[in-house]
Scaffold this motif. Structure first.
Motif, PDB file in Angstrom:
ATOM      1  N   UNK A 360      10.765  -2.269   4.537  1.00  0.00           N
ATOM      2  CA  UNK A 360      11.045  -2.601   3.741  1.00  0.00           C
ATOM      3  C   UNK A 360       9.309  -2.682   3.490  1.00  0.00           C
ATOM      4  N   UNK A 361       8.304  -1.223   3.149  1.00  0.00           N
ATOM      5  CA  UNK A 361       7.000  -2.031   2.988  1.00  0.00           C
ATOM      6  C   UNK A 361       6.766  -0.752   1.653  1.00  0.00           C
ATOM      7  N   UNK A 362       6.010  -1.181   0.306  1.00  0.00           N
ATOM      8  CA  UNK A 362       6.001  -0.643  -0.408  1.00  0.00           C
ATOM      9  C   UNK A 362       5.177   0.527  -0.051  1.00  0.00           C
ATOM     10  N   UNK A 363       4.444   0.962   0.640  1.00  0.00           N
ATOM     11  CA  UNK A 363       3.168   1.697   0.748  1.00  0.00           C
ATOM     12  C   UNK A 363       3.602   2.653   3.089  1.00  0.00           C
ATOM     13  N   UNK A 364       3.652   2.399   3.390  1.00  0.00           N
ATOM     14  CA  UNK A 364       3.530   2.490   5.232  1.00  0.00           C
ATOM     15  C   UNK A 364       4.916   2.491   5.347  1.00  0.00           C
ATOM     16  N   UNK A 365       5.931   3.501   4.405  1.00  0.00           N
ATOM     17  CA  UNK A 365       7.471   3.329   5.600  1.00  0.00           C
ATOM     18  C   UNK A 365       6.595   5.161   6.197  1.00  0.00           C
ATOM     19  N   UNK A 366       6.431   5.934   6.242  1.00  0.00           N
ATOM     20  CA  UNK A 366       6.242   7.046   6.165  1.00  0.00           C
ATOM     21  C   UNK A 366       5.515   6.601   7.861  1.00  0.00           C
TER      22      UNK A 366
END
Ligand SMILES: NC(=O)c1ccc[n+]([C@@H]2O[C@H](COP(=O)([O-])OP(=O)(O)OC[C@H]3O[C@@H](n4cnc5c(N)ncnc54)[C@H](O)[C@@H]3O)[C@@H](O)[C@H]2O)c1
Length: 493
Positions: A360-366
């Motif tokens: 999980x990453x709060x911003x870098x999922x995409x």
């Protein structure tokens, strides 16, 4: 002033938005059609705090626009920034093809004198190469009266704090040629940067070659501090010292200072790895050896494996049936940049050993999805594949054998520890950024291993004194009270 910025990535887009914000008329050019369309619609292709608002505000005010056509943009250019990528080639040298393509296009479409600013990080000698490329095109066009001044103005912004860094820079390094064109450039750039120099003049003027080298020297110095601390952390582990105490002890010395002294899983990103390699390569091309920088790079490559080594010491080499949570994928907080992120090395190694990974990453999922699919093949994300992206941090923890923290996002720094323990199969935390306090983690009943952090549960875990606890399921069947007692006993070892 009329400004053209070529390249709408982290550097180009921030430069374009900040220069428009200070009242200039800015055209930002990118050859990526989808990127230009998104920007014209008010979207932003990268995550950078504050950037989207600034882009939208200046688009609406008519000070900023985007195009694919450098010809159109060049019509009224006073200053042209080159801010395209300079990725590493196979041999580590900087790939200048994008920079030189832009130089060629500038030569093809130049209408009047302009200052051409190299903002991309480029090896020494690139300003001269850009100038020759432009002159060659002007000669083809038979334009004898037209000229440019090519200057070096390396960018020092940090992703995640880029707007603030551009608006309130520590320094603005500008290398100008010693010529009449150089003087014109100095005059124009003094005006352009005046809004960022109001408090005091931050510009450091120098010759072009020195400015080009300054950027590499700055990045090599910062990378050196990180690798130095990582090497110290390794020794601290061996000696039973605590690297965080050492960090505070040396950082208090004003000659050293506190910045960039954090041990961790190694540096990544689009700059330090490629720039240190390019520096080594540039030196080798001149018959020189950069002993320090080579060592920095070597230490960093090894450091990206530090947590993998920890996992192997605790769980062995065969990880089939094991499940690990990863918190943080971007190479650092406040960015979605996955270039050379340590998470890619760690996840790649875990998957290769047969583990399941839930990240999980709060911003870098995409961006992480794209990068990991690229590294490991898209099948890793198929149902039953080795990697999953969780919707939130807590969901990533369900049934895991351990949590690996790889990026120190604020949202991971004070989580619901009790809730975490309830969801994890084993309360094991490998902290790749030394975010947590080992003593607190012990009190909370976690077996905790940081980077160079002295603590008893970590030592016991690594020395297999807790092997029964890590490998057996016995505690799962205990009552809550008995389980707490077992953990208390565990952390007391
Ligand atoms: N990212 C950083 O934190 C940072 C900081 C300082 C310096 N730099 C340096 O700045 C440069 C740019 O880095 P970045 O991170 O912004 O790169 P990036 O990959 O985010 O952006 C580069 C952009 O240039 C565009 N581009 C490439 N060739 C083009 C061409 N011929 N015409 C028009 N557009 C073109 C790409 O489509 C892309 O949008 C690099 O040299 C980098 O080393 C980066």
């Amino acid at each position: 002033m009329n400004v053209v910025v070529v390249g709408a990535g982290y550097v180009g887009l921030v430069t374009a938005a900040c220069l428009a914000e200070s009242g200039n008329q800015v055209v930002c050019v990118d050859h990526d059609q989808a990127r230009v369309a998104l920007l014209l619609a008010g979207g932003v292709p990268i995550y950078e705090p504050g950037l989207e608002d600034m882009v939208q505000r200046n688009l609406q005010a008519g000070r900023l626009t985007f195009t694919q056509s450098i010809r159109e943009a060049m019509a009224h250019a006073d200053v042209v920034f080159i801010a395209v990528g300079t990725p590493p080639k196979e041999d580590g040298s900087a790939d200048l093809q994008h920079v030189l393509t832009v130089a060629r296009q500038i030569g093809q479409h130049l209408q009047a004198f302009a200052v051409v600013v190299n903002k991309s990080t480029v090896p020494v000698g690139t300003a001269a190469a850009v100038r020759s490329e432009i002159h060659a095109q002007l000669a083809i066009r038979g334009e004898r009266g037209l000229d440019v001044a090519v200057v070096s103005n390396p960018e020092f912004l940090k992703e995640g704090a880029a707007i603030d860094d551009f608006m309130r820079p520590d320094r603005i390094v500008i290398g100008v040629p010693d010529s009449a064109e150089g003087e014109r450039a100095r005059h124009l750039l003094t005006r352009l940067y005046m809004p960022f120099n109001r408090h005091h003049d931050r510009t450091v003027w120098m010759d072009v070659v020195s400015a080009e080298l300054t950027k590499y020297a700055a990045n090599a110095m910062l990378a050196t501090r990180i690798s130095f601390m990582n090497e110290m952390a390794l020794l601290a582990d061996g000696l039973g010292a605590d690297i965080d105490s050492v960090r505070r002890g040396i950082g208090a010395d004003q000659r050293i200072g506190h910045s960039f002294l954090y041990a961790g899983t190694g540096y990544g990103g689009s700059c330090f790895p490629k720039d240190t390699r390019a520096l080594v390569h540039a030196a080798a091309a001149r018959g020189a050896t950069m002993c320090v920088v080579e060592a920095v790079e070597k230490v960093n490559t090894a450091q990206k494996q530090a947590l993998v080594t920890t996992v192997r010491r605790v769980f062995g080499d065969k990880l089939a049936g094991r499940r690990f949570a990863i918190w943080g994928l971007a190479f650092k907080p406040n960015t979605d940049d996955m270039r050379e992120a340590p998470s890619r090395t760690v996840i790649g190694a875990l998957v290769q050993m047969g583990a399941q990974v839930v990240a999980f990453d709060p911003v870098a999922q995409h961006t992480a999805h794209a990068a990991l699919a690229d590294d490991l093949g898209p099948a890793v994300f198929a149902p039953g594949g080795a990697v999953q992206l969780a919707d939130n941090a807590m969901d990533a923890l369900d049934g895991v054998d351990a949590l690996l923290l790889l990026t120190e996002w604020k949202c991971f720094q004070n989580p619901d520890f009790l809730g975490m323990g309830g969801r994890m199969r084993r309360k094991v935390v490998f902290d790749g950024r030394n975010v947590y306090d080992p003593a607190v983690m012990q009190e909370l009943g976690f077996a905790y291993v940081g980077i160079g952090r002295r603590n008893e549960s970590g030592r016991a875990l690594l020395n297999k004194e807790l092997a029964h606890w890590v490998t057996g399921d016995a505690h799962h069947h205990l009552t809550a009270q008995a389980r707490n007692e077992a953990i208390a006993q565990m952390v007391a070892i």
